[in-house]
Design a protein around this motif. Sequence first.
Motif, PDB file in Angstrom:
ATOM      1  N   TYR A   1      -8.932  -0.544  -4.477  1.00 21.11           N
ATOM      2  CA  TYR A   1      -9.307  -1.712  -4.042  1.00 21.11           C
ATOM      3  C   TYR A   1     -10.242  -1.300  -3.012  1.00 21.11           C
ATOM      4  CZ  TYR A   1     -11.893  -5.687  -3.607  1.00 21.11           C
ATOM      5  OH  TYR A   1     -12.566  -6.777  -3.134  1.00 21.11           O
ATOM      6  N   GLY A   2      -9.852  -1.380  -1.745  1.00 15.05           N
ATOM      7  CA  GLY A   2     -10.447  -1.314  -0.532  1.00 15.05           C
ATOM      8  C   GLY A   2     -11.884  -0.302  -0.046  1.00 15.05           C
ATOM      9  N   TRP A   3     -10.515   1.190  -0.221  1.00 15.23           N
ATOM     10  CA  TRP A   3     -11.454   2.248  -0.060  1.00 15.23           C
ATOM     11  C   TRP A   3     -11.975   2.806  -1.244  1.00 15.23           C
ATOM     12  CZ3 TRP A   3     -14.461   5.871   1.645  1.00 15.23           C
ATOM     13  CH2 TRP A   3     -14.058   7.567   1.104  1.00 15.23           C
ATOM     14  N   ALA A   4     -11.682   3.138  -2.368  1.00  9.70           N
ATOM     15  CA  ALA A   4     -11.833   3.855  -3.551  1.00  9.70           C
ATOM     16  C   ALA A   4     -12.690   2.870  -4.141  1.00  9.70           C
ATOM     17  CB  ALA A   4     -11.756   4.465  -4.161  1.00  9.70           C
TER      18      ALA A   4
ATOM     19  N   GLY B   1      -3.578   5.615   8.028  1.00  6.69           N
ATOM     20  CA  GLY B   1      -2.135   5.223   8.594  1.00  6.69           C
ATOM     21  C   GLY B   1      -1.832   5.280   8.155  1.00  6.69           C
ATOM     22  N   LEU B   2      -0.914   4.268   7.400  1.00  2.00           N
ATOM     23  CA  LEU B   2      -0.062   4.241   6.202  1.00  2.00           C
ATOM     24  C   LEU B   2       0.495   5.654   5.524  1.00  2.00           C
ATOM     25  CD1 LEU B   2      -1.052   0.998   4.643  1.00  2.00           C
ATOM     26  CD2 LEU B   2       0.768   0.967   6.030  1.00  2.00           C
ATOM     27  N   GLY B   3      -0.316   6.281   5.374  1.00  2.00           N
ATOM     28  CA  GLY B   3       0.011   7.898   4.694  1.00  2.00           C
ATOM     29  C   GLY B   3       0.270   8.491   5.748  1.00  2.00           C
ATOM     30  N   ALA B   4       0.370   8.263   7.389  1.00  2.00           N
ATOM     31  CA  ALA B   4       0.877   9.219   8.427  1.00  2.00           C
ATOM     32  C   ALA B   4       2.412   8.635   8.461  1.00  2.00           C
ATOM     33  CB  ALA B   4      -0.294   8.856   9.272  1.00  2.00           C
TER      34      ALA B   4
ATOM     35  N   ALA C   1       0.722  -2.298  -0.048  1.00  2.00           N
ATOM     36  CA  ALA C   1      -0.584  -2.528   0.734  1.00  2.00           C
ATOM     37  C   ALA C   1      -1.515  -1.309   0.742  1.00  2.00           C
ATOM     38  CB  ALA C   1      -0.110  -2.678   2.358  1.00  2.00           C
ATOM     39  N   HIS C   2      -0.492  -0.253   0.570  1.00  2.00           N
ATOM     40  CA  HIS C   2      -0.804   1.453   0.220  1.00  2.00           C
ATOM     41  C   HIS C   2      -1.810   1.274  -0.654  1.00  2.00           C
ATOM     42  CE1 HIS C   2      -1.642   5.727   1.647  1.00  2.00           C
ATOM     43  NE2 HIS C   2      -1.638   6.172   0.515  1.00  2.00           N
ATOM     44  N   LEU C   3      -1.887   1.318  -1.929  1.00  2.00           N
ATOM     45  CA  LEU C   3      -2.245   1.203  -2.891  1.00  2.00           C
ATOM     46  C   LEU C   3      -3.296  -0.400  -3.034  1.00  2.00           C
ATOM     47  CD1 LEU C   3       0.318   1.397  -5.433  1.00  2.00           C
ATOM     48  CD2 LEU C   3      -0.903   3.293  -4.665  1.00  2.00           C
TER      49      LEU C   3
END
Length: 373
Positions: A187-190, A156-159, A180-182
């Motif tokens: 952390y959250g995804w990777a 969403g943030l990337g969009a 927030a994106h990082l």
Amino acid sequence: MTPQSPQLVSRGFIRVALLFHALAGAVLITWGGRMHDQLLLPTTVATVHLYVLGVLTMSLIGLALERLPALTGQPLPWPGLNRWTLFLLSLGALTVFLGIGTDLHRWNLLAASLGMGLGIGFFIVQAGWMLFSSTRHDGLILILKLSILSLTGVLGLGAIFLGEYAHGFLEFDRLAMVGAHLTLGIYGWAGLMLMALRRSTISSVTRRPETLPMSVVIGAFLSLCFIPWMLFKPDSGLYWLWPSILPGFATIAMISAHPHENRFWRAGDLMGVAAFLVLSTWPLIPDERTRFLFGVLILPGWTLGQLLGIYDHRNPGRLGVVHLGLYLASVALPALGLFLPWQESWQVGGIAWLLLSVLFVNAHQKGEARDPT
């Protein structure tokens, strides 16, 4: 083994990830001198995205598609989407790189939006279906759910960012948005996906069930909430950064505190500790180079060490001291180049990136020839 099996598809993701890793090395060799002199050069930002999307996310999605059916007890709901996911994610990673690093913005951002949005979206739908349909509700499954939800937030943030590139920047706090994106991405995804895959890899080899305490899930959730809140909080500065990231760091430490003798994991863990220490100095040392040092230590440092460790643990004997040396050099040379006047450090680091990709493929092909299963 059918052509649609997740094992074969995961190999395709890894092969493409190695091509992008070699491309990133070639970029460092060619433009490393200019990137060294001007840290925020568009080529630098584009290369970071090439690694994050083309290497890290590509590898994680391939490994997740292979492991999630066994972890959740649910089959892949739509295995035909796997090839589309691979194609669209490859298209998106390449066009994001070209769109940021070249003057072909408008043409490439359209393809990037389509590729990344659909490719990652297909994976989120399949992974989410398996995770939320699973009868398992232990800590490992909850960590995986947090990872997939974080990836949804990253998308969403990337969009929003892609839209801003095409139509002008919106009235948002840039530091908070990027932070927030990082946080959600690294952390959250990777980070959480890497730790879950690492634990499940150890368990698959030792034949022990994968278990994680609920305190790990709580720590991950707290950091995913506190860090963005701290970034968007007016006039907070960065002084709440350290206590905000502490639960997340404790989470990673608890998940990785499993007995093992893998040298890539040990090296990657040391990189992660160093990255955490650098991050904790941000409120005290407002230097642009410390931000880049954190990026070098956490991306080709910690994340690549975890990926190499997962492969090495599953395929003992295929990676050797030379691969470890090239991995360490690919991190150390760009890191030192941030503080030394030698342009060549980034270019030689690119040679290490390129050689690591080539030798990894060679080791993998030899291993496949000896043991095709």
